[in-house]
Motif scaffolding. Structure first.
Motif, short mmCIF file in Angstrom:
data_model
loop_
_atom_site.label_atom_id
_atom_site.label_comp_id
_atom_site.label_asym_id
_atom_site.label_seq_id
_atom_site.Cartn_x
_atom_site.Cartn_y
_atom_site.Cartn_z
N ALA A 115 0.83 -1.21 0.00
CA ALA A 115 0.00 0.00 0.00
C ALA A 115 0.87 1.26 0.00
N GLY A 116 1.96 1.21 0.75
CA GLY A 116 2.84 2.38 0.82
C GLY A 116 3.52 2.68 -0.50
N VAL A 117 3.99 1.65 -1.20
CA VAL A 117 4.67 1.90 -2.48
C VAL A 117 3.67 2.29 -3.57
N SER A 118 2.38 1.96 -3.37
CA SER A 118 1.36 2.33 -4.36
C SER A 118 0.81 3.73 -4.11
N LEU A 119 1.00 4.24 -2.90
CA LEU A 119 0.38 5.51 -2.54
C LEU A 119 0.80 6.67 -3.44
N PRO A 120 2.09 6.81 -3.81
CA PRO A 120 2.44 7.93 -4.71
C PRO A 120 1.68 7.90 -6.03
N ALA A 121 1.51 6.71 -6.61
CA ALA A 121 0.79 6.62 -7.88
C ALA A 121 -0.68 6.94 -7.72
N LEU A 122 -1.22 6.68 -6.52
CA LEU A 122 -2.64 6.93 -6.28
C LEU A 122 -2.93 8.38 -5.93
N THR A 123 -1.93 9.11 -5.45
CA THR A 123 -2.20 10.45 -4.89
C THR A 123 -1.26 11.52 -5.42
N ASN A 124 -0.69 11.34 -6.58
CA ASN A 124 0.30 12.30 -7.08
C ASN A 124 -0.27 13.22 -8.16
N GLN A 125 -1.59 13.48 -8.07
CA GLN A 125 -2.20 14.32 -9.09
C GLN A 125 -1.61 15.73 -9.13
N ASN A 126 -1.26 16.25 -7.96
CA ASN A 126 -0.74 17.62 -7.91
C ASN A 126 0.77 17.68 -7.71
N GLY A 127 1.46 16.57 -7.97
CA GLY A 127 2.91 16.55 -7.86
C GLY A 127 3.43 16.60 -6.43
N ARG A 128 2.59 16.20 -5.48
CA ARG A 128 2.97 16.28 -4.07
C ARG A 128 4.24 15.48 -3.78
N TRP A 129 4.34 14.29 -4.36
CA TRP A 129 5.46 13.41 -4.04
C TRP A 129 6.74 13.85 -4.73
N ASP A 130 6.65 14.82 -5.64
CA ASP A 130 7.85 15.31 -6.32
C ASP A 130 8.47 16.53 -5.64
N ASP A 131 7.84 16.99 -4.55
CA ASP A 131 8.32 18.19 -3.85
C ASP A 131 9.52 17.81 -2.98
N PRO A 132 10.74 18.30 -3.30
CA PRO A 132 11.92 17.91 -2.52
C PRO A 132 11.97 18.56 -1.14
N ASP A 133 11.17 19.59 -0.91
CA ASP A 133 11.22 20.31 0.37
C ASP A 133 10.34 19.68 1.43
N ARG A 134 9.55 18.67 1.08
CA ARG A 134 8.66 18.04 2.05
C ARG A 134 9.22 16.69 2.46
N SER A 135 9.08 16.37 3.74
CA SER A 135 9.54 15.06 4.22
C SER A 135 8.59 13.97 3.74
N THR A 136 9.08 12.72 3.79
CA THR A 136 8.25 11.58 3.39
C THR A 136 7.02 11.46 4.27
N LEU A 137 7.20 11.71 5.58
CA LEU A 137 6.06 11.63 6.51
C LEU A 137 5.02 12.69 6.18
N SER A 138 5.48 13.89 5.86
CA SER A 138 4.56 14.96 5.48
C SER A 138 3.81 14.61 4.20
N LYS A 139 4.52 14.04 3.24
CA LYS A 139 3.87 13.62 2.00
C LYS A 139 2.85 12.53 2.25
N PHE A 140 3.20 11.60 3.18
CA PHE A 140 2.31 10.49 3.47
C PHE A 140 0.98 10.98 4.03
N PHE A 141 1.05 11.80 5.09
CA PHE A 141 -0.19 12.27 5.69
C PHE A 141 -0.90 13.31 4.82
N GLY A 142 -0.13 14.02 4.02
CA GLY A 142 -0.75 14.94 3.08
C GLY A 142 -1.54 14.23 2.00
#
Length: 320
Positions: A211-238
């Protein structure tokens, strides 16, 4: 019928309602969270007292509560649904081995669950009346020994056995009553119970990973997971803004599955190393056979750590 409706149908409906709300009302996390907490409270807060107070005992005198069993089945169904319709097309090609491990462990775990849920945990045969018991323990009284008599089942309880007040039966080598399987863990099913718990932990862990490795593909419509300034935990809960159901269920499986059941298995290994049941470990000060003549703790079943583990998890504990 009232027990079935309140303690089996209601938790399942509430669980699926929570998932539906998480999918449709993604920003409104408070509503489904309250509902899932309510469903858990129904299952956990005094289950035996609730059944006994609201509906009375069964014909055999037991007051077993099937609510946690229903929640387990409902939660497992949600896991399967999310994997098949949300993750599988991402993971079966990228992580085929882990996907196969998840499928295999889930199937075997399900079979073990049915066996521990429906099988005999080691019930001791009841006597119809007390006459046979009187004949058995009269010689013991003459010798100055006090028999351990169960006044409900009218049997002389062997060592390590205990009367389960929930099942209303005496169980050989009683470990504990488990509400998840709505049955006791004892001589007849303890090894299967531990195997099921280990596989459950493995299944939860692999599900969380996939589920964790699939989450970026499911929730990356706005490029959230490509933001280098955000931590992985912040991206996860975001990611909860897009797929609150997946984020919540990952956390829920980690806390209620991987972490909680791992703690249970760890405690079982701890007790197995000493060749103690859970009941003996919790109530060791009450049992005379676990103390020497000076009152010091002395376990007559202790054969050394590794032999104890083999007996607990492979060959079966001595019972009596």
């Amino acid at each position: 019928f009232k027990v079935f409706l309140a303690f089996q149908v209601l938790p399942i409906l509430l669980t699926f309602m929570c998932v539906a709300l998480l999918r449709s009302l993604r920003p409104l996390l408070s509503v489904p969270l309250v509902l899932i907490i309510y469903a858990q409270l129904i299952a956990r807060l005094g289950p035996r007292r609730m059944v006994e107070k609201w509906f009375g005992a069964d014909s055999d005198g037991s007051t077993r509560n099937p609510a946690l069993t229903s929640l387990f089945l409902a939660n497992s169904a949600v896991d399967v649904y999310m994997y098949l319709f949300d993750f599988m097309h991402f993971t079966r090609s990228a992580y085929p081995t882990i996907s196969l491990i998840l499928a295999a462990t889930s199937i075997v775990m399900g079979l073990l669950y049915l066996e521990t849920r429906l099988g005999d945990p080691g019930y001791l045969k009841r006597q119809l009346d007390g006459h046979g018991v009187l004949q058995q323990f009269t010689p013991m009284l003459r010798e100055g020994r006090v028999p351990d008599l169960c006044r409900t089942c009218w049997i002389l309880k062997p060592r390590r056995s205990k009367h389960c007040s929930t099942c209303n039966r005496c169980v050989s080598t009683f470990d504990h009553h488990c509400n998840w399987i709505n049955n006791c863990a004892g001589h007849g099913n303890y090894r299967l119970f531990i195997a099921e718990a280990m596989l459950f932990t493995l299944a939860c862990t692999t599900w969380i990973f996939l589920a964790g490795v699939s989450l970026p593909a499911l929730t990356n419509q706005n490029g959230r997971w490509d933001d280098p300034d955000r931590s992985t935990l912040s991206k996860f809960f975001g990611a909860g803004a897009d797929r609150a159901d997946v984020v919540f269920w990952i956390v829920y499986n980690f806390v209620g599955g991987s972490f909680f059941v791992t703690a249970i298995v760890s405690l079982a290994v701890h007790n197995g190393w000493q060749n103690l049941t859970m009941n003996e470990w919790l109530n060791r000060s009450r049992y005379d056979y676990l103390h020497d003549s000076q009152g010091r703790f002395n376990n007559p079943y202790d054969k050394g750590g590794f032999r104890n583990l083999m007996e607990a998890f492979v060959t079966g504990r001595s019972h009596g």
